[in-house]
Design an enzyme around this catalytic site. Structure first.
Site, mmCIF file in Angstrom:
data_model
loop_
_atom_site.group_PDB
_atom_site.id
_atom_site.type_symbol
_atom_site.label_atom_id
_atom_site.label_comp_id
_atom_site.label_asym_id
_atom_site.label_seq_id
_atom_site.Cartn_x
_atom_site.Cartn_y
_atom_site.Cartn_z
ATOM 1 C CG HIS A 133 -0.295 -8.380 10.351
ATOM 2 N ND1 HIS A 133 0.441 -9.531 10.498
ATOM 3 C CD2 HIS A 133 -0.699 -8.351 9.048
ATOM 4 C CE1 HIS A 133 0.483 -10.169 9.332
ATOM 5 N NE2 HIS A 133 -0.199 -9.476 8.439
ATOM 6 C CG ASP A 211 3.867 -3.967 12.387
ATOM 7 O OD1 ASP A 211 4.462 -3.652 11.343
ATOM 8 O OD2 ASP A 211 2.972 -4.832 12.446
ATOM 9 C CD GLN A 214 -0.043 -2.239 5.537
ATOM 10 O OE1 GLN A 214 -0.108 -1.433 4.610
ATOM 11 N NE2 GLN A 214 -0.053 -3.542 5.347
ATOM 12 C CE LYS A 237 3.108 -6.008 4.521
ATOM 13 N NZ LYS A 237 1.839 -6.608 4.076
ATOM 14 C CB CYS A 377 -2.779 -11.411 8.998
ATOM 15 S SG CYS A 377 -2.329 -12.587 7.734
HETATM 16 C C1 LIG Z 1 0.758 -4.099 9.959
HETATM 17 C C2 LIG Z 1 1.480 -5.312 9.461
HETATM 18 N N1 LIG Z 1 2.381 -5.900 10.249
HETATM 19 C C3 LIG Z 1 3.076 -6.969 9.839
HETATM 20 C C4 LIG Z 1 2.896 -7.525 8.609
HETATM 21 C C5 LIG Z 1 3.677 -8.745 8.227
HETATM 22 O O1 LIG Z 1 4.566 -8.459 7.217
HETATM 23 P P1 LIG Z 1 5.372 -9.623 6.508
HETATM 24 O O2 LIG Z 1 4.366 -10.650 6.108
HETATM 25 O O3 LIG Z 1 6.007 -8.954 5.340
HETATM 26 O O4 LIG Z 1 6.360 -10.154 7.490
HETATM 27 C C6 LIG Z 1 1.964 -6.952 7.749
HETATM 28 C C7 LIG Z 1 1.739 -7.546 6.418
HETATM 29 O O5 LIG Z 1 0.668 -7.826 5.980
HETATM 30 C C8 LIG Z 1 1.244 -5.820 8.192
HETATM 31 O O6 LIG Z 1 0.325 -5.244 7.408
#
Ligand SMILES: Cc1ncc(COP(=O)(O)O)c(C=O)c1O
Lengths: 421, 126
Positions: A133, A211, A214, A237, A377
């Protein structure tokens, strides 16, 4: 002997779970019930989470860590209680290693800036993959530009899985300082082999950040057992509120790192020209934190822990297998990533021939079906796939196979409707 | 389940717009994309004095972004440049015949923006 699992079904009472999530009982338009397949963007919130937030706001909305009055004591207790719950959920004994942030994005930025400024020298390398992401790419690009470090990308197989041989080769010159990897792709659901990645990276002296934005909604994360240095996730999430997330870090690293934000709470003493940082975790929590959201996150962790994790996993496995089978039978449906469900979570990234994902999600909404369309993203992944955008249906513990059948039907009817006449 | 936004007329503009293509000689052109959904649009205009003679577009994207551009091209052929620059988002919505949600607005207005940019004299001293 009767098959106990069969008698108990999956061991998860899905209709009871669904009753905990009020939007699932709603109609988005008269006669059109909601089918929510966008949990990877943000999960629905169960009633106990909403209640915990409401209770804080209504009954004891005081600041934490400062007042000595009853309301503030109560708020502090609930706030720090949430930290204990998160720590226990991650398998961490020391709650000071759990730092509250605004989300995954802020947590990764914190590591990139603070650890990056401390540890990275020109020519040092950070290893990423195209599955990431933007939240796990851009902060590294920024710190690389600042420190002279470089980014390296691991090769992916045609199924968009890690090529571990190429991964090993990235370490040949001994310059890799950090491996930052997703625990689950938000586009394809692919779960990189984090145990193996962590083991190999650590063997080569690199730090590891997971990270878990998910993955944590679908499976546990034992940061100690994995031996990783950092992990990040977002409250929203994992069935909690927006505006709160978590950074886990190894104590010796967090101790050595400088804070990124200065202000109240992160200092022990302030003089005219200098300040002395507070202890962990406060050193990284400048200003009034998102108290309601943290308390809500605590309730969300309680909710997850109240369910039988194995039964949830079995239910979600059933969903993804069913989704691959039924959606895969829709004419023109193209799955992104592996067709084997073994190495992935309950996320289906796809395209439908002749249909732009945006039109698709717009028209699915007419059926009450919420999916997401766009690049999610993850532009580097879409560039690699040679498509500007994709559609994504993501499932959570409250979804059912029946709902997935409705999605398959709707895809078919949309395809007919958009047919070139 | 039918959606009036995706009615036959709109799909015709999407699949077989007479305005899709390139001009031999264009006086103005502009490329724009909408990173949110990956829509891309290229517009070209041929102008005679203050009148728009021909409009062509090319691009990839959703039905709404492409059909809206085609509808605009139809509307603008023969119009004056001033008239073209006087059109606003509401006029695009009127051409589409349906209100758009804020996110969908970005798709609907991509061609409109490109045409505006193409027709807006660039400040060469800047
Ligand atoms: C794999 C992953 N990393 C990071 C994020 C970013 O999360 P946040 O927007 O809650 O900071 C997301 C959210 O879409 C994600 O799916």
């Amino acid at each position: 002997m009767a098959d106990v699992a069969a008698v108990r079904g999956t061991g998860l009472d899905v209709s009871r779970v669904r009753a905990d999530f009020p939007p699932l009982a709603e109609e988005v338009r008269p006669g059109v019930p909601l089918r929510y397949f966008d949990s990877a963007a943000t999960a629905l919130k169960p009633a106990p989470v909403v209640e915990a937030v409401r209770e804080f706001l209504a009954d004891y909305p005081a600041n934490v860590h400062r007042g000595l009055h009853v309301l503030s004591e109560r708020a502090t207790e609930a706030f720090e209680g949430a930290r204990l719950k998160v720590a226990a959920h991650l398998g961490v004994d020391d709650p000071a290693q759990v730092i509250f942030t605004r989300g995954t994005t802020e947590a990764i930025n914190l590591v990139a800036r603070s650890w990056g400024r401390m540890a990275l020298k020109p020519g040092d390398a950070i290893v990423l993959s195209e599955l990431e992401h933007h939240a796990n790419i851009v902060p590294w690009q920024m710190i690389a530009a600042e420190t002279g470090a470089v980014l390296r990308y691991v090769d992916l197989t045609d199924d968009l899985e890690y090529d571990l041989d190429s991964f090993d080769r990235l370490f040949d010159d001994g310059r890799v300082r950090m491996v930052a990897t997703t625990g689950m792709s938000n586009v394809t659901g692919v779960r990189p082999p984090v145990e193996e990645i962590a083991r190999r990276a650590r063997g080569r002296g690199a730090r590891v950040l997971i990270d878990a934005a998910q993955s944590l909604a679908h499976e546990g994360l034992d940061v100690v057992e994995l031996g990783i240095d950092f992990a990040a996730f977002s409250g929203h999430k994992v069935f909690g509120p927006t505006g709160v997330g978590v950074l886990y870090g190894k104590r010796e690293l967090l101790e050595a790192m400088e804070p990124v934000l200065g202000g109240g709470n992160m200092v022990l003493r302030v003089e005219r020209d200098r300040a002395v940082w507070n202890e962990l975790p406060d050193k990284f929590e400048a200003g009034t934190p998102p108290i309601a959201e943290v308390i809500g996150l605590g309730a969300a962790i309680d909710y997850i822990e109240s369910l039988d994790a194995e039964a949830v996993a079995r239910h979600e496995r059933g969903l993804i297998e069913h989704a691959h089978a039924t959606l895969g039978a829709v004419e023109g449906f193209r799955l992104l990533g592996p067709s084997d469900t073994a190495g992935k979570g309950p996320i289906v990234g796809f395209t439908l021939d002749g249909t732009h994902p945006h039109d698709l999600s717009h028209l699915l909404d007419r059926h009450g079906i919420a999916i997401r369309a766009g690049h999610h993203c993850a532009m580097p992944l879409h560039t690699r796939l040679g498509i500007p955008a994709s559609a994504r249906a993501s499932f959570a513990l409250y979804n059912t196979k029946d709902e997935i059948d409705r999605l398959a039907e709707a895809l078919g009817s949309i395809k007919t409707m958009l047919r070139r006449r | 389940m039918d959606d009036p936004l995706y009615r036959e007329e709109i799909l015709d503009h999407y699949y077989s717009s007479p305005y899709r293509g390139r001009l031999e000689r264009a006086d103005h052109a502009c490329d724009l994309d909408n990173p949110f959904c990956g829509d891309q649009i290229h517009v070209e205009l041929a102008v005679d004095g203050d009148r728009i003679k021909d409009v062509r577009f090319d691009g990839k994207g959703c039905v709404i972004s492409q059909a809206a551009t085609s509808l605009l091209a139809e509307r603008l052929e023969g119009a004056t440049v001033e008239e073209a620059l006087g059109l606003g988002p509401a006029d695009v919505v009127k051409l589409l015949g349906m209100p758009l949600t804020p996110t969908r607005m970005k798709c609907g207005l991509l061609g409109w923006k490109a045409i505006r940019q193409a027709l807006t004299p660039k400040d060469v001293t800047a």
